[in-house]
Design an enzyme around this catalytic site. Structure first.
Site, mmCIF file in Angstrom:
data_model
loop_
_atom_site.group_PDB
_atom_site.id
_atom_site.type_symbol
_atom_site.label_atom_id
_atom_site.label_comp_id
_atom_site.label_asym_id
_atom_site.label_seq_id
_atom_site.Cartn_x
_atom_site.Cartn_y
_atom_site.Cartn_z
ATOM 1 N N LYS A 186 0.839 -1.196 0.000
ATOM 2 C CA LYS A 186 0.000 0.000 0.000
ATOM 3 C C LYS A 186 0.873 1.244 0.000
ATOM 4 O O LYS A 186 1.519 1.568 0.985
ATOM 5 C CB LYS A 186 -0.931 0.042 1.214
ATOM 6 C CG LYS A 186 -2.081 1.017 0.965
ATOM 7 C CD LYS A 186 -2.648 1.639 2.201
ATOM 8 C CE LYS A 186 -1.921 2.840 2.691
ATOM 9 N NZ LYS A 186 -1.885 4.008 1.800
ATOM 10 N N GLU A 261 9.453 1.021 10.846
ATOM 11 C CA GLU A 261 10.510 2.011 10.596
ATOM 12 C C GLU A 261 9.846 3.372 10.746
ATOM 13 O O GLU A 261 9.058 3.784 9.893
ATOM 14 C CB GLU A 261 11.056 1.858 9.179
ATOM 15 C CG GLU A 261 11.706 0.513 8.899
ATOM 16 C CD GLU A 261 12.953 0.279 9.715
ATOM 17 O OE1 GLU A 261 13.513 1.245 10.271
ATOM 18 O OE2 GLU A 261 13.360 -0.884 9.827
ATOM 19 N N CYS A 295 13.480 10.332 7.042
ATOM 20 C CA CYS A 295 13.410 9.859 8.428
ATOM 21 C C CYS A 295 14.752 10.026 9.117
ATOM 22 O O CYS A 295 14.814 10.337 10.291
ATOM 23 C CB CYS A 295 12.993 8.403 8.438
ATOM 24 S SG CYS A 295 13.976 7.423 7.308
ATOM 25 N N GLU A 398 9.819 15.817 15.196
ATOM 26 C CA GLU A 398 10.240 15.653 13.805
ATOM 27 C C GLU A 398 9.557 16.723 12.949
ATOM 28 O O GLU A 398 8.331 16.777 12.870
ATOM 29 C CB GLU A 398 9.843 14.256 13.333
ATOM 30 C CG GLU A 398 10.421 13.915 11.983
ATOM 31 C CD GLU A 398 10.041 12.512 11.529
ATOM 32 O OE1 GLU A 398 8.869 12.113 11.710
ATOM 33 O OE2 GLU A 398 10.906 11.820 10.977
HETATM 34 P P1 NAD Z 1 2.248 8.198 7.651
HETATM 35 O O1 NAD Z 1 2.464 7.432 8.912
HETATM 36 O O2 NAD Z 1 1.240 9.264 7.651
HETATM 37 O O3 NAD Z 1 1.846 7.208 6.455
HETATM 38 C C1 NAD Z 1 2.649 6.123 6.075
HETATM 39 C C2 NAD Z 1 1.772 5.086 5.406
HETATM 40 O O4 NAD Z 1 0.856 4.559 6.355
HETATM 41 C C3 NAD Z 1 0.920 5.640 4.266
HETATM 42 O O5 NAD Z 1 0.833 4.684 3.236
HETATM 43 C C4 NAD Z 1 -0.421 5.841 4.939
HETATM 44 O O6 NAD Z 1 -1.496 5.836 4.032
HETATM 45 C C5 NAD Z 1 -0.463 4.647 5.870
HETATM 46 N N1 NAD Z 1 -1.357 4.763 7.040
HETATM 47 C C6 NAD Z 1 -1.784 5.894 7.656
HETATM 48 N N2 NAD Z 1 -2.601 5.571 8.691
HETATM 49 C C7 NAD Z 1 -2.671 4.220 8.734
HETATM 50 C C8 NAD Z 1 -3.344 3.287 9.583
HETATM 51 N N3 NAD Z 1 -4.113 3.690 10.604
HETATM 52 N N4 NAD Z 1 -3.188 1.971 9.339
HETATM 53 C C9 NAD Z 1 -2.410 1.539 8.318
HETATM 54 N N5 NAD Z 1 -1.758 2.375 7.471
HETATM 55 C C10 NAD Z 1 -1.881 3.703 7.684
HETATM 56 O O7 NAD Z 1 3.692 8.731 7.247
HETATM 57 P P2 NAD Z 1 4.050 9.685 6.018
HETATM 58 O O8 NAD Z 1 3.595 11.053 6.392
HETATM 59 O O9 NAD Z 1 3.589 9.078 4.751
HETATM 60 O O10 NAD Z 1 5.642 9.596 6.010
HETATM 61 C C11 NAD Z 1 6.462 10.386 6.807
HETATM 62 C C12 NAD Z 1 6.911 9.653 8.062
HETATM 63 O O11 NAD Z 1 7.574 8.441 7.694
HETATM 64 C C13 NAD Z 1 7.910 10.421 8.874
HETATM 65 O O12 NAD Z 1 7.581 10.331 10.241
HETATM 66 C C14 NAD Z 1 9.221 9.704 8.613
HETATM 67 O O13 NAD Z 1 10.187 9.847 9.601
HETATM 68 C C15 NAD Z 1 8.772 8.314 8.455
HETATM 69 N N6 NAD Z 1 9.762 7.539 7.699
HETATM 70 C C16 NAD Z 1 10.536 6.628 8.367
HETATM 71 C C17 NAD Z 1 11.514 5.916 7.688
HETATM 72 C C18 NAD Z 1 12.379 4.908 8.385
HETATM 73 O O14 NAD Z 1 12.965 4.066 7.707
HETATM 74 N N7 NAD Z 1 12.482 4.918 9.699
HETATM 75 C C19 NAD Z 1 11.696 6.124 6.328
HETATM 76 C C20 NAD Z 1 10.897 7.054 5.677
HETATM 77 C C21 NAD Z 1 9.921 7.750 6.390
#
Ligand code: NAD
Length: 504
Positions: A186, A261, A295, A398
């Site tokens: 997804k 992650e 991240c 963040e």
């Molecule tokens: P997000 O958590 O809003 O969304 C990530 C994914 O989860 C999306 O596909 C979203 O549609 C889905 N999602 C949202 N709510 C959900 C739920 N209740 N159940 C299941 N899936 C759900 O994050 P974002 O805004 O897309 O990305 C930014 C974040 O990602 C930042 O906090 C960043 O630090 C983190 N990130 C971490 C890493 C790592 O490797 N540690 C890498 C890249 C990004």
């Protein structure tokens, strides 16, 4: 010549982008779509099918059938060849995919290209790793020999964010397939296009229908339905810490395997004995790559008080000179943020820091025009905030934008204390001329990755993941394969006489 953001590539963006379920491109079960945009221009670039819970069910059923049908028993050599073919197809299509990624994410095209190359390297790495899924043998006694098998964990839900859409998808797809699992991927709603392309290329590479399914749709509906689905064995998630917490809670009901992650607030420590040029240049990259929407962005620069002024001056000069603008232009160094809303959120942090007493040294919102056809409100200039104390909100949360803070420290002990004084623990970088100090500090920092005198944090083959609230589990490495396998112990009777513990 690279086209500008205002140009259109009709073939790439026309028509609704369908879901991928069981090897077929399908509209969603209720026919609904959503519009995906170019953050840099604010213009729509495509219609995408919006998956439903019924589609989730269909995709999980297809993934289960593919797993049990033959994929989980396909020889490692065959899986490796298919992953290798997928790597070649991705490489051959890299230019087109990089442009698509750039249009959908706002990141500079050369960065999108570099990430696709990393995705290729990752697929190659796991093509090799698939052939090294070894168990262990152990002679329990003369009468019992044991050995272990590494079996695929099953059907995996791979849920990825918008900041590295195709690369993050590959970080999960590659080890999952190498281990013999099937997946339902997804993508984030903001950036669904390259994940759908990855699914299409997987089929072209000969990966059987149902092994890779792709379902764009809202996280709260499609993502959560996937996590809760009884047919999912493992959830691999990258995204915000808050979302990760929710996913861990929902997955707990089914005792599913989960790897997370999550977010970061990573320190970048500059000691007084560091090579200042290297520290300035590396620190620029460590925060402003992907406009700080990483991240592992090293968003807190901690500088020894003896070199603070010198470092700050050189860093601010370089940050202010970075070229912000059209992500499709070859010389752009910092592109758009993912949306206007994200830019507003970032500026909220900046203004909050100033209100708390910190000093805006350079950067901030873009006033006026930034380029023809571009939406200036989606851009933030490389921003440096000086005089930050670690307890300030800007140093604890963040920001996920091109914003870095400068904080002074007096000695090594204080540097380590400040570095660790956050709830996250994803990455860190140490700049020092003293080798022993570099290793000593690396050992004391609570983070999954620590760089010494170099700014990069993620390479195929090197484990990547978090301590503390940055999550658990590792990606990119042989260690990640453990998360996609279950270990089975087989016990074999090898004695000459029957075992008769009852003496019957
Ligand atoms: P997000 O958590 O809003 O969304 C990530 C994914 O989860 C999306 O596909 C979203 O549609 C889905 N999602 C949202 N709510 C959900 C739920 N209740 N159940 C299941 N899936 C759900 O994050 P974002 O805004 O897309 O990305 C930014 C974040 O990602 C930042 O906090 C960043 O630090 C983190 N990130 C971490 C890493 C790592 O490797 N540690 C890498 C890249 C990004």
């Amino acid at each position: 010549m690279i086209p500008t953001a205002t140009a259109t590539i009709a073939a790439m963006t026309d028509g609704p982008h369908a879901l991928l379920i069981d090897g077929e491109r399908r509209p969603s079960s209720d026919g609904r779509t959503f519009t995906t945009h170019s953050p840099a221009t604010g213009q729509p670039i495509g219609e995408v099918s919006r998956a439903t819970t019924q589609d989730v069910d269909a995709a999980v059923t297809a993934a289960r059938a593919a797993l049990d049908g033959s994929w989980s028993r396909t020889s490692p050599q065959k899986r490796a060849r298919m992953l290798g073919r997928l790597a070649l197809l991705l490489e051959a299509d890299a230019d087109r995919l990089a442009e698509l990624e750039t249009r959908n994410s706002g990141k500079p095209r050369w960065q999108a290209l570099a990430e696709i190359r990393q995705a290729v390297a990752d697929l190659d790495f796991y093509a090799g790793a698939a052939q090294h899924l070894y168990g262990r043998s152990f002679v329990v006694s003369p009468a019992v020999l044991s050995y272990t098998l590494r079996e695929p964990v099953g059907v995996c839900a791979a849920i990825v964010p918008w900041n590295y859409p195709l690369m993050m998808a590959t970080w999960k797809l590659a080890p999952a397939l190498a281990a013999g699992c099937t997946i339902v991927l997804k993508p984030a709603s903001a950036t669904p296009l390259t994940a759908l392309e990855l699914g299409r290329l997987a089929l072209e590479a000969g990966i059987p229908p149902g092994v890779v399914n792709v379902l764009p749709g809202p996280g709260s509906e499609v993502g959560e339905a996937l996590v809760a689905h009884p047919g999912i064995d493992k959830v691999a998630f990258t995204g915000e810490t808050q979302t990760g917490r929710r996913i861990a809670t929902v997955a707990a009901a089914g005792l599913k395997r989960v790897s997370l992650e999550l977010g970061g607030k990573s320190p970048n420590i500059v000691f007084e004995d560091a090579d200042m040029d290297a520290a300035v240049l590396g620190s620029l990259w460590a925060i402003y790559y992907a406009a700080g929407q990483s991240c592992e962005a090293r968003s807190r620069i901690l500088v020894h008080e003896a070199v603070y002024e010198r470092f700050a001056e050189a860093f601010v000069t370089k940050a202010a000179a970075l070229r912000v603008g059209d992500p499709l232009a070859e010389d752009t160094q910092v592109g758009a943020l993912i949306s206007r809303t994200q830019a507003e959120r970032v500026m909220g942090f900046v203004n909050g820091a100033v209100a708390e007493g910190a000093e805006l040294l350079t950067g901030g919102a873009v006033d006026g025009q930034i380029g023809d056809g571009l939406d200036a409100a989606a851009f933030v200039r490389p921003t440096v905030i000086g005089g930050v104390r670690n307890e300030m909100r800007i140093a604890q949360e963040e920001v996920f934008g091109p914003v870095v803070t400068l904080t002074r420290f007096a000695d090594e002990q204080e540097a380590v204390k400040i570095a660790n004084d956050v709830r996250f623990g994803l990455a860190a970088t140490v700049w020092t001329g003293d080798t022993a100090r570099g290793h000593r500090v690396a050992g004391r920092i609570r983070a999954g990755t620590v760089g010494i005198n170099q700014p990069y944090a993620a390479f195929p083959g090197v484990p990547f993941g978090g301590f503390k609230e940055s999550g658990y589990g590792r990606e990119l490495s042989i260690d990640a394969l453990d998360l996609y396998t279950e270990i089975k112990a087989v016990l074999v009777g090898t004695g000459a006489k029957p075992q008769n513990p009852f003496g019957a």
